[in-house]
Design a protein around this motif. Structure first.
Motif, PDB file in Angstrom:
ATOM      1  N   CYS A  44       0.864  -1.177   0.000  1.00  0.00           N
ATOM      2  CA  CYS A  44       0.000   0.000   0.000  1.00  0.00           C
ATOM      3  C   CYS A  44       0.903   1.231   0.000  1.00  0.00           C
ATOM      4  O   CYS A  44       1.774   1.362   0.867  1.00  0.00           O
ATOM      5  CB  CYS A  44      -0.906  -0.002   1.221  1.00  0.00           C
ATOM      6  SG  CYS A  44      -1.930   1.478   1.403  1.00  0.00           S
ATOM      7  N   VAL A  45       0.689   2.103  -0.970  1.00  0.00           N
ATOM      8  CA  VAL A  45       1.457   3.340  -1.043  1.00  0.00           C
ATOM      9  C   VAL A  45       0.577   4.492  -0.586  1.00  0.00           C
ATOM     10  O   VAL A  45      -0.595   4.574  -0.956  1.00  0.00           O
ATOM     11  CB  VAL A  45       2.011   3.572  -2.458  1.00  0.00           C
ATOM     12  CG1 VAL A  45       0.895   3.670  -3.491  1.00  0.00           C
ATOM     13  CG2 VAL A  45       2.898   4.798  -2.510  1.00  0.00           C
ATOM     14  N   ILE A  46       1.177   5.356   0.225  1.00  0.00           N
ATOM     15  CA  ILE A  46       0.456   6.515   0.778  1.00  0.00           C
ATOM     16  C   ILE A  46       0.979   7.780   0.122  1.00  0.00           C
ATOM     17  O   ILE A  46       2.185   7.980   0.024  1.00  0.00           O
ATOM     18  CB  ILE A  46       0.654   6.603   2.303  1.00  0.00           C
ATOM     19  CG1 ILE A  46       0.129   5.325   2.974  1.00  0.00           C
ATOM     20  CG2 ILE A  46      -0.048   7.816   2.874  1.00  0.00           C
ATOM     21  CD1 ILE A  46       1.180   4.303   3.295  1.00  0.00           C
ATOM     22  N   LEU A  67      -0.355   2.707  10.637  1.00  0.00           N
ATOM     23  CA  LEU A  67      -0.956   2.081   9.466  1.00  0.00           C
ATOM     24  C   LEU A  67      -1.498   0.709   9.843  1.00  0.00           C
ATOM     25  O   LEU A  67      -0.964   0.050  10.744  1.00  0.00           O
ATOM     26  CB  LEU A  67       0.076   1.948   8.354  1.00  0.00           C
ATOM     27  CG  LEU A  67       0.539   3.266   7.733  1.00  0.00           C
ATOM     28  CD1 LEU A  67       1.814   3.059   6.942  1.00  0.00           C
ATOM     29  CD2 LEU A  67      -0.555   3.854   6.847  1.00  0.00           C
ATOM     30  N   ALA A  68      -2.518   0.299   9.133  1.00  0.00           N
ATOM     31  CA  ALA A  68      -3.134  -0.990   9.444  1.00  0.00           C
ATOM     32  C   ALA A  68      -3.715  -1.614   8.187  1.00  0.00           C
ATOM     33  O   ALA A  68      -3.914  -0.952   7.164  1.00  0.00           O
ATOM     34  CB  ALA A  68      -4.235  -0.810  10.487  1.00  0.00           C
ATOM     35  N   ASP A  91       7.835   0.953   5.254  1.00  0.00           N
ATOM     36  CA  ASP A  91       9.043   1.644   4.827  1.00  0.00           C
ATOM     37  C   ASP A  91       8.663   3.118   4.731  1.00  0.00           C
ATOM     38  O   ASP A  91       8.037   3.540   3.751  1.00  0.00           O
ATOM     39  CB  ASP A  91       9.518   1.097   3.478  1.00  0.00           C
ATOM     40  CG  ASP A  91      10.815   1.710   3.011  1.00  0.00           C
ATOM     41  OD1 ASP A  91      11.136   2.834   3.451  1.00  0.00           O
ATOM     42  OD2 ASP A  91      11.504   1.088   2.204  1.00  0.00           O
ATOM     43  N   ASN A  92       9.030   3.895   5.732  1.00  0.00           N
ATOM     44  CA  ASN A  92       8.611   5.292   5.780  1.00  0.00           C
ATOM     45  C   ASN A  92       9.276   6.120   4.685  1.00  0.00           C
ATOM     46  O   ASN A  92       8.709   7.115   4.222  1.00  0.00           O
ATOM     47  CB  ASN A  92       8.904   5.884   7.145  1.00  0.00           C
ATOM     48  CG  ASN A  92       8.006   5.289   8.221  1.00  0.00           C
ATOM     49  OD1 ASN A  92       6.899   4.821   7.947  1.00  0.00           O
ATOM     50  ND2 ASN A  92       8.481   5.277   9.456  1.00  0.00           N
ATOM     51  N   VAL A 131       3.382   0.514   3.197  1.00  0.00           N
ATOM     52  CA  VAL A 131       3.105  -0.492   4.209  1.00  0.00           C
ATOM     53  C   VAL A 131       2.854  -1.806   3.481  1.00  0.00           C
ATOM     54  O   VAL A 131       2.316  -1.817   2.373  1.00  0.00           O
ATOM     55  CB  VAL A 131       1.922  -0.102   5.115  1.00  0.00           C
ATOM     56  CG1 VAL A 131       0.634   0.036   4.316  1.00  0.00           C
ATOM     57  CG2 VAL A 131       1.761  -1.083   6.260  1.00  0.00           C
ATOM     58  N   TYR A 132       3.278  -2.905   4.107  1.00  0.00           N
ATOM     59  CA  TYR A 132       3.205  -4.217   3.480  1.00  0.00           C
ATOM     60  C   TYR A 132       2.488  -5.196   4.402  1.00  0.00           C
ATOM     61  O   TYR A 132       2.477  -5.041   5.615  1.00  0.00           O
ATOM     62  CB  TYR A 132       4.604  -4.746   3.195  1.00  0.00           C
ATOM     63  CG  TYR A 132       5.476  -3.798   2.404  1.00  0.00           C
ATOM     64  CD1 TYR A 132       6.402  -2.983   3.053  1.00  0.00           C
ATOM     65  CD2 TYR A 132       5.368  -3.715   1.026  1.00  0.00           C
ATOM     66  CE1 TYR A 132       7.199  -2.106   2.333  1.00  0.00           C
ATOM     67  CE2 TYR A 132       6.167  -2.840   0.289  1.00  0.00           C
ATOM     68  CZ  TYR A 132       7.076  -2.039   0.961  1.00  0.00           C
ATOM     69  OH  TYR A 132       7.867  -1.171   0.251  1.00  0.00           O
ATOM     70  N   LEU A 133       1.936  -6.221   3.777  1.00  0.00           N
ATOM     71  CA  LEU A 133       1.372  -7.331   4.534  1.00  0.00           C
ATOM     72  C   LEU A 133       1.825  -8.614   3.856  1.00  0.00           C
ATOM     73  O   LEU A 133       1.348  -8.948   2.764  1.00  0.00           O
ATOM     74  CB  LEU A 133      -0.150  -7.269   4.597  1.00  0.00           C
ATOM     75  CG  LEU A 133      -0.803  -8.329   5.475  1.00  0.00           C
ATOM     76  CD1 LEU A 133      -0.455  -8.078   6.961  1.00  0.00           C
ATOM     77  CD2 LEU A 133      -2.320  -8.356   5.298  1.00  0.00           C
ATOM     78  N   GLN A 134       2.772  -9.300   4.481  1.00  0.00           N
ATOM     79  CA  GLN A 134       3.218 -10.588   3.984  1.00  0.00           C
ATOM     80  C   GLN A 134       2.290 -11.657   4.552  1.00  0.00           C
ATOM     81  O   GLN A 134       2.174 -11.787   5.776  1.00  0.00           O
ATOM     82  CB  GLN A 134       4.659 -10.864   4.411  1.00  0.00           C
ATOM     83  CG  GLN A 134       5.181 -12.234   3.997  1.00  0.00           C
ATOM     84  CD  GLN A 134       5.316 -12.368   2.489  1.00  0.00           C
ATOM     85  OE1 GLN A 134       5.862 -11.496   1.827  1.00  0.00           O
ATOM     86  NE2 GLN A 134       4.807 -13.480   1.945  1.00  0.00           N
ATOM     87  N   MET A 135       1.655 -12.395   3.659  1.00  0.00           N
ATOM     88  CA  MET A 135       0.681 -13.399   4.076  1.00  0.00           C
ATOM     89  C   MET A 135       1.179 -14.774   3.674  1.00  0.00           C
ATOM     90  O   MET A 135       1.329 -15.058   2.477  1.00  0.00           O
ATOM     91  CB  MET A 135      -0.676 -13.118   3.428  1.00  0.00           C
ATOM     92  CG  MET A 135      -1.190 -11.707   3.676  1.00  0.00           C
ATOM     93  SD  MET A 135      -2.850 -11.452   3.041  1.00  0.00           S
ATOM     94  CE  MET A 135      -2.551 -11.591   1.294  1.00  0.00           C
TER      95      MET A 135
END
Length: 123
Positions: free
Chosen positions: A22-24, A34-35, A73-74, A79-83
């Motif tokens: 997800c890029v902000i 972040l969530a 990674d600011n 933000v990442y979610l490794q599943m």
């Protein structure tokens, strides 16, 4: 204008892995949490994982603890979610969200949301 854009969703087999990103953009303040949340068909949106600004504090829903890892990674506003070890019950639309105050696990605490990315896990 604050935007959150998710990517990385798709189809995976049971036991497989996916990594969501997800890029902000457009958010000018520091120190935001972040969530990740998800919403399965016919169900309410639920909390998945959250990470503090520093990355030093993380929270996970019981259903994903030990299988999913949230990171950020600011420098890249990501933000990442490794599943890992995916299960059919992980099938849902996954949303990233931004909290301008502190890391939290409730939907109402998050101020900005992405449009979501579909994750489908086949058995």
């Amino acid at each position: 204008q604050v935007q959150l854009v998710e990517s990385g969703g798709g189809l995976a087999q049971s036991g497989g892995s996916l990594k969501l990103s997800c890029v902000i953009s457009g958010f000018t303040l520091d120190y935001y949490a972040l969530a990740w949340f998800r919403q399965a068909p016919g169900k309410e949106r639920e909390f998945v994982a959250a990470v503090s600004w520093s990355g030093g504090t993380t929270y996970y829903a019981g259903a994903v603890k030990g299988r999913f890892t949230v990171s950020r990674d600011n420098a890249k506003n990501m933000v990442y979610l490794q599943m890992n070890s995916l299960k059919p019950e992980d099938t849902a639309v996954y949303y990233c969200a931004l909290n301008t105050f502190a890391v939290a696990t409730t939907e109402d605490d998050y101020d900005y949301w992405g449009q979501g990315t579909q994750v489908t896990v086949s058995s």
